[in-house]
Design a protein around this motif. Structure first.
Motif, PDB file in Angstrom:
ATOM      1  N   ALA A  67       0.837  -1.212   0.000  1.00 65.48           N
ATOM      2  CA  ALA A  67       0.000   0.000   0.000  1.00 65.48           C
ATOM      3  C   ALA A  67       0.870   1.260   0.000  1.00 65.48           C
ATOM      4  CB  ALA A  67      -0.914  -0.006   1.225  1.00 65.48           C
ATOM      5  N   GLU A  68       1.916   1.250   0.834  1.00 68.07           N
ATOM      6  CA  GLU A  68       2.795   2.419   0.927  1.00 68.07           C
ATOM      7  C   GLU A  68       3.548   2.650  -0.376  1.00 68.07           C
ATOM      8  OE1 GLU A  68       5.927   4.411   4.120  1.00 68.07           O
ATOM      9  OE2 GLU A  68       5.202   2.381   4.465  1.00 68.07           O
ATOM     10  N   LEU A  69       4.017   1.545  -0.976  1.00 70.99           N
ATOM     11  CA  LEU A  69       4.767   1.626  -2.232  1.00 70.99           C
ATOM     12  C   LEU A  69       3.858   2.109  -3.363  1.00 70.99           C
ATOM     13  CD1 LEU A  69       7.689   1.081  -2.998  1.00 70.99           C
ATOM     14  CD2 LEU A  69       7.027  -1.181  -3.772  1.00 70.99           C
ATOM     15  N   GLU A  70       2.620   1.630  -3.345  1.00 73.44           N
ATOM     16  CA  GLU A  70       1.634   2.032  -4.364  1.00 73.44           C
ATOM     17  C   GLU A  70       1.381   3.541  -4.292  1.00 73.44           C
ATOM     18  OE1 GLU A  70      -2.935   0.877  -5.118  1.00 73.44           O
ATOM     19  OE2 GLU A  70      -1.681  -0.808  -4.505  1.00 73.44           O
ATOM     20  N   GLU A  71       1.263   4.051  -3.044  1.00 74.72           N
ATOM     21  CA  GLU A  71       1.034   5.483  -2.828  1.00 74.72           C
ATOM     22  C   GLU A  71       2.223   6.305  -3.340  1.00 74.72           C
ATOM     23  OE1 GLU A  71       1.434   8.328   0.844  1.00 74.72           O
ATOM     24  OE2 GLU A  71       0.217   6.577   1.389  1.00 74.72           O
ATOM     25  N   MET A  72       3.445   5.802  -3.066  1.00 75.10           N
ATOM     26  CA  MET A  72       4.654   6.506  -3.531  1.00 75.10           C
ATOM     27  C   MET A  72       4.743   6.487  -5.057  1.00 75.10           C
ATOM     28  SD  MET A  72       7.869   5.653  -1.146  1.00 75.10           S
ATOM     29  CE  MET A  72       7.729   5.420   0.582  1.00 75.10           C
ATOM     30  N   LEU A  73       4.403   5.347  -5.658  1.00 70.78           N
ATOM     31  CA  LEU A  73       4.453   5.233  -7.130  1.00 70.78           C
ATOM     32  C   LEU A  73       3.412   6.151  -7.764  1.00 70.78           C
ATOM     33  CD1 LEU A  73       4.988   1.376  -7.389  1.00 70.78           C
ATOM     34  CD2 LEU A  73       6.591   3.104  -8.213  1.00 70.78           C
ATOM     35  N   ALA A  74       2.238   6.296  -7.092  1.00 68.08           N
ATOM     36  CA  ALA A  74       1.206   7.211  -7.597  1.00 68.08           C
ATOM     37  C   ALA A  74       1.722   8.645  -7.560  1.00 68.08           C
ATOM     38  CB  ALA A  74      -0.063   7.080  -6.752  1.00 68.08           C
ATOM     39  N   GLU A  75       2.430   8.997  -6.463  1.00 66.86           N
ATOM     40  CA  GLU A  75       3.007  10.346  -6.357  1.00 66.86           C
ATOM     41  C   GLU A  75       4.085  10.543  -7.409  1.00 66.86           C
ATOM     42  OE1 GLU A  75       5.013  13.401  -3.110  1.00 66.86           O
ATOM     43  OE2 GLU A  75       4.309  11.461  -2.394  1.00 66.86           O
ATOM     44  N   GLN A  76       4.894   9.476  -7.640  1.00 72.99           N
ATOM     45  CA  GLN A  76       5.958   9.547  -8.656  1.00 72.99           C
ATOM     46  C   GLN A  76       5.333   9.772 -10.039  1.00 72.99           C
ATOM     47  OE1 GLN A  76       7.974   5.913  -9.643  1.00 72.99           O
ATOM     48  NE2 GLN A  76       9.937   6.926 -10.017  1.00 72.99           N
ATOM     49  N   ALA A  77       4.231   9.061 -10.319  1.00 71.28           N
ATOM     50  CA  ALA A  77       3.557   9.202 -11.619  1.00 71.28           C
ATOM     51  C   ALA A  77       2.979  10.614 -11.768  1.00 71.28           C
ATOM     52  CB  ALA A  77       2.446   8.167 -11.738  1.00 71.28           C
ATOM     53  N   ALA A  78       2.407  11.145 -10.673  1.00 69.10           N
ATOM     54  CA  ALA A  78       1.816  12.489 -10.718  1.00 69.10           C
ATOM     55  C   ALA A  78       2.879  13.556 -10.966  1.00 69.10           C
ATOM     56  CB  ALA A  78       1.090  12.768  -9.408  1.00 69.10           C
ATOM     57  N   LEU A  79       4.128  13.274 -10.542  1.00 67.25           N
ATOM     58  CA  LEU A  79       5.211  14.269 -10.671  1.00 67.25           C
ATOM     59  C   LEU A  79       6.133  13.962 -11.847  1.00 67.25           C
ATOM     60  CD1 LEU A  79       6.127  14.497  -6.884  1.00 67.25           C
ATOM     61  CD2 LEU A  79       4.874  16.205  -8.190  1.00 67.25           C
ATOM     62  N   LYS A  80       5.757  12.984 -12.667  1.00 72.46           N
ATOM     63  CA  LYS A  80       6.633  12.539 -13.761  1.00 72.46           C
ATOM     64  C   LYS A  80       6.977  13.709 -14.692  1.00 72.46           C
ATOM     65  CE  LYS A  80       7.281   8.358 -16.444  1.00 72.46           C
ATOM     66  NZ  LYS A  80       8.319   7.864 -15.560  1.00 72.46           N
ATOM     67  N   GLY A  81       8.239  13.794 -15.041  1.00 76.11           N
ATOM     68  CA  GLY A  81       8.680  14.843 -15.963  1.00 76.11           C
ATOM     69  C   GLY A  81       8.935  16.178 -15.291  1.00 76.11           C
ATOM     70  N   GLN A  82       8.607  16.282 -13.982  1.00 74.46           N
ATOM     71  CA  GLN A  82       8.863  17.544 -13.270  1.00 74.46           C
ATOM     72  C   GLN A  82      10.244  17.521 -12.630  1.00 74.46           C
ATOM     73  OE1 GLN A  82       5.867  19.044 -10.591  1.00 74.46           O
ATOM     74  NE2 GLN A  82       4.241  17.937 -11.631  1.00 74.46           N
TER      75      GLN A  82
END
Length: 490
Positions: free
Chosen positions: A235-250
């Protein structure tokens, strides 16, 4: 449980060379004030054959004291780039270099017959505190599980208070506060630095930094496993990956970019208001008044340093209490309660000061006010203010947000330190009126505009602020079609 042991030890290793140093270095300079001023005069006399005038000694002393917040301001500015380029852990380790230089300068200042070395030493000590005040809460909040994030990040305030108390204890005449031992007192800040250099390398880097900034998923999982043990990480890793995806390219943002971004309007306003209020609320000025009030209350001069330790202990007790309740009570109630109580005690304190000579028991009321004010500050504003930038900004904005936060904190510390003697001179017993106004305004801001962040993921908090930042435009849009289309119009 091994994982909670690792987390606790990580907190201790980061704290002892981090915000502990901020509190410790603020309080160790108080005990040897008269000895250092004598040393300045003696050195000048040996160099020129002419003694210094009392005004010049005061000016040199104020330079020495203000070198600390100026160093802190410099530290706050370099902390952001350090956290991004070197990572959170390496930055904290390298930061000890500033203290080691400072300890060498102050430790050998009497031998070298140079009071300029003390001034330079205070500047480097300030740089160290400026860096650690920004990076330590960031490192700990990013390493903590969501349900403990507030409590873990808040340990930064507990270490500050612990440093403050230990600095007061070590500064007693019986220990290192005597005339012969003051260079050792000023150099004693090297001990926490050496402890951190020995301990911190054994603990993991911030998992969020490893994944989102470095893109290193393997190291992130390994760091998480060390911090969480065998518990389920999905669950924690999924949340971090979602944040990583939201910030992709930034890329990591610069401080001025935060001011230009309308999506960060309320987050920025919140940290600007709260960081400024933390220094402008008059808590540090209470310490300035403590010795005078205790003297008026009839406490013998030689016993006052021991009572002053009680004021520091108050802040320590409340910050530890706040640690235990922040994830149950939430951030808003603690901030709101803290500022409302401080406003109340400021009024009582001013009344007590004005009646100090008329009514025999008034000095005791003033004394109670000092303790109550410091307790109110410790229960909310002292700790929660440092946690908020981590929670209300995403990974790419966080270092820049801490740079703004830290710069305001140190600038206002310098401002209050410089202006307070003049405020006392012009307003006398009503010197707490400016602080009262700050406390009331901050309480109103928290009550009306600051959302609760307790128990929410970083993405959920971002979404909540997004609604606030774009509320105005949402009302203007007359079309009531699907959510996705409405969002693209914004």
């Amino acid at each position: 449980q091994l994982q909670s042991k690792i987390l606790i030890l990580t907190i201790c290793a980061a704290g002892i060379g981090g915000t502990f140093q901020y509190g410790y270095n603020i309080s160790i300079i108080n005990a040897p004030t008269s000895y250092i001023q004598t040393f300045m005069n003696k050195t000048w006399l040996e160099r020129t054959g002419v003694p210094l005038e009392s005004n010049t000694i005061l000016l040199l002393w104020s330079f020495t004291v203000s070198a600390y917040p100026l160093g802190g301001l410099a530290g706050a500015v370099v902390a952001g780039p350090m956290a991004i380029m070197l990572g959170r852990k390496i930055s904290l380790l390298l930061n000890n270099l500033f203290v080691i230089i400072a300890a060498a300068l102050s430790g050998f200042s009497r031998m070298a017959k140079s009071f300029e070395m003390i001034m330079l030493s205070r500047f480097f000590t300030g740089v160290n505190a400026g860096v650690s005040m920004n990076i330590q809460p960031m490192y700990l909040a990013e390493s903590a599980p969501k349900k403990l994030r507030g409590a873990v990040a808040l340990t930064s305030a507990s270490f500050t208070a612990l440093g403050l108390v230990l600095g007061q204890v070590v500064g007693l005449r019986e220990l290192l506060g005597g005339e012969e031992s003051w260079p050792f007192l000023l150099a004693s800040n090297v001990v926490p630095a050496l402890i951190q250099l020995t301990a911190l390398p054994w603990f993991p880097e911030s998992p969020r930094y490893l994944l989102i900034d470095r893109g290193d998923k393997e190291s992130c999982i390994s760091a998480l496993r060390r911090l969480r043990g065998n518990s389920d990480l999905s669950a924690e890793l999924e949340e971090m990956l979602a944040e990583q995806a939201a910030l992709k390219g930034q890329r990591a943002k610069n401080p001025w970019e935060l001011f230009q971004n309308p999506a960060l309007r309320w987050q920025l306003m919140s940290i600007v208001v709260l960081s400024s209020a933390m220094q402008l609320c008059g808590n540090d000025s209470m310490y300035f008044y403590a010795a005078y009030v205790f003297q008026e209350a009839g406490i013998p001069q030689d016993k006052i340093p021991y009572v002053v330790i009680g004021t520091g202990s108050c802040e320590l007790i409340t910050s530890v209490t706040c640690n235990m309740i922040i994830d149950y009570a939430g951030r808003r109630p603690l901030l709101l309660g803290g500022y409302i109580f401080m406003a109340g005690w400021a009024i009582v304190f001013m009344v007590a000061l004005s009646q100090q000579t008329q009514i025999s028991w008034m000095p005791y009321l003033s004394m109670a006010c000092i303790f109550a004010y410091i307790l109110s500050f410790g229960i909310g504003p002292a700790g929660v203010t440092g946690v908020l930038p981590t929670e209300v900004f995403d990974q790419m904005s966080r270092p820049a947000a801490y740079m703004i936060c830290g710069s305001l904190l140190w600038f206002n510390l310098f401002l209050v330190g410089t202006a307070f003697p003049f405020i006392v001179k012009s307003l006398a017993h009503f010197c707490y009126v400016p602080f009262l106004v700050v406390c009331i305004c901050t309480a109103l801001y928290v009550g009306f505009f600051l959302p609760e962040t307790k128990g929410k993921s970083f993405l959920e908090i971002s979404e909540e602020f997004k609604k606030r930042n774009f509320k105005a435009q949402t009302h203007v849009v007359s079309y009531r079609g699907p959510e996705e289309i409405k969002c693209t119009m914004l």
